[in-house]
Design an enzyme around this catalytic site. Structure first.
Site, PDB file in Angstrom:
ATOM      1  CB  SER A  48      38.381  97.062   5.894  1.00  0.00           C
ATOM      2  OG  SER A  48      38.268  97.963   6.969  1.00  0.00           O
TER       3      SER A  48
HETATM    4  N1  SAH Z   1      34.627 100.244   7.471  1.00  0.00           N
HETATM    5  C1  SAH Z   1      35.391 101.321   6.896  1.00  0.00           C
HETATM    6  C2  SAH Z   1      36.721 101.429   7.607  1.00  0.00           C
HETATM    7  C3  SAH Z   1      37.186 102.805   7.660  1.00  0.00           C
HETATM    8  S1  SAH Z   1      38.673 103.026   8.598  1.00  0.00           S
HETATM    9  C4  SAH Z   1      35.591 101.076   5.430  1.00  0.00           C
HETATM   10  O1  SAH Z   1      35.700  99.901   5.025  1.00  0.00           O
HETATM   11  O2  SAH Z   1      35.692 102.034   4.668  1.00  0.00           O
HETATM   12  C5  SAH Z   1      38.003 103.379  10.212  1.00  0.00           C
HETATM   13  C6  SAH Z   1      37.180 104.628  10.324  1.00  0.00           C
HETATM   14  O3  SAH Z   1      36.879 104.793  11.705  1.00  0.00           O
HETATM   15  C7  SAH Z   1      37.860 105.907   9.874  1.00  0.00           C
HETATM   16  O4  SAH Z   1      37.076 106.528   8.899  1.00  0.00           O
HETATM   17  C8  SAH Z   1      37.936 106.745  11.167  1.00  0.00           C
HETATM   18  O5  SAH Z   1      37.782 108.129  10.947  1.00  0.00           O
HETATM   19  C9  SAH Z   1      36.790 106.178  11.965  1.00  0.00           C
HETATM   20  N2  SAH Z   1      36.876 106.377  13.430  1.00  0.00           N
HETATM   21  C10 SAH Z   1      37.964 106.297  14.213  1.00  0.00           C
HETATM   22  N3  SAH Z   1      37.634 106.510  15.502  1.00  0.00           N
HETATM   23  C11 SAH Z   1      36.294 106.732  15.527  1.00  0.00           C
HETATM   24  C12 SAH Z   1      35.352 107.012  16.571  1.00  0.00           C
HETATM   25  N4  SAH Z   1      35.734 107.104  17.834  1.00  0.00           N
HETATM   26  N5  SAH Z   1      34.055 107.176  16.240  1.00  0.00           N
HETATM   27  C13 SAH Z   1      33.639 107.097  14.938  1.00  0.00           C
HETATM   28  N6  SAH Z   1      34.498 106.829  13.899  1.00  0.00           N
HETATM   29  C14 SAH Z   1      35.791 106.641  14.198  1.00  0.00           C
END
Ligand code: SAH
Length: 228
Positions: free
Chosen positions: A70
């Site tokens: 993000s």
């Molecule tokens: N906070 C992270 C954001 C990653 S993007 C950062 O700054 O790197 C969001 C993430 O949520 C992705 O890696 C995706 O695989 C994960 N995600 C999506 N749905 C999910 C779920 N139901 N349970 C766990 N992770 C999930």
């Protein structure tokens, strides 16, 4: 430019964006301890090696598997909305690169984080070990139903956009706790929301800001469809 100056540029860009969005987010600064964590955690260690040169830009970056780390301003905003305290246990859904997790680990007692893509959760876990973040528990799996074993949580943060607020995540919040979550349609209109559970256990929801997140996997995990 030196890493220190690059990092200062990231902090300056976050502060400009706070100023630009102050009317929407209802604040003109973030807690000093949140900004101190943003200053301290090395974002360059959470991006793919070929993108290190862009690690301090105030924007999201790809981390593989169609997912993103993000934007720094959004990480700071979500952290500030969550109001983590040193004795708190926080649940995070969507570990991704682990950057938001690492920021939270500086501000609370324990972070329980769930990631549905095994490669990402394994990379993040290894990273936490190498970097000495020792108050983080990582679980590979679908976080739609939360992580009941460690509930109730003082705060819950979801870093992928849900079509609706997952009821289990509100249930796993203690009275007085806060849930920060982007809600909306995939790759379309989404709103960052703050849910506050009062002492009587009633929830109050506020819209904070329009945002753009990758979608949350919302299939209800069962033995058959949980990718764990
Ligand atoms: N906070 C992270 C954001 C990653 S993007 C950062 O700054 O790197 C969001 C993430 O949520 C992705 O890696 C995706 O695989 C994960 N995600 C999506 N749905 C999910 C779920 N139901 N349970 C766990 N992770 C999930």
């Amino acid at each position: 430019m030196s890493t220190q100056r690059e990092r200062q540029r990231m902090i300056d860009d976050i502060e400009s964006e706070i100023d630009f969005t102050r009317n929407m987010i209802g604040r003109d600064h973030f807690e000093p301890r949140v900004m101190a964590a943003m200053r301290k955690v090395p974002r360059e260690e959470f991006v793919p090696p070929e993108l290190k040169h862009a690690a301090f830009d105030n924007g999201p970056l790809p981390i593989g598997h169609g997912q993103t780390i993000s934007q720094p301003y959004i990480v700071a905003l979500m952290t500030d909305l969550l109001q983590p305290e040193p004795d708190h246990t926080i649940l995070e859904i969507g570990t991704g690169s682990g950057y938001q997790t690492a920021i939270l680990s500086q501000l609370c007692r324990r972070v329980c984080t769930m990631e549905v893509i095994p490669e990402l959760s394994e990379t993040a876990k290894r990273r936490f070990g190498e970097m000495g973040y020792d108050n983080i528990d990582v679980q590979t799996g679908n976080g739609y139903l939360g992580w009941p074993e460690h509930a109730p949580y003082d705060g819950v943060i979801v870093t992928a956009a849900a079509g609706h607020i997952p009821p289990a995540l509100v249930e796993q919040l203690r009275p007085g706790g806060r849930l920060v979550i982007p809600v909306g349609q995939p790759y379309s209109y989404q709103e960052l929301m703050l849910v506050e559970k009062d002492r009587e256990g009633n929830s109050h929801t506020r819209n904070i800001l329009s945002v753009a997140f990758v979608p949350l996997v919302e299939t209800i995990p069962t033995a058959g469809n949980d990718p764990r």
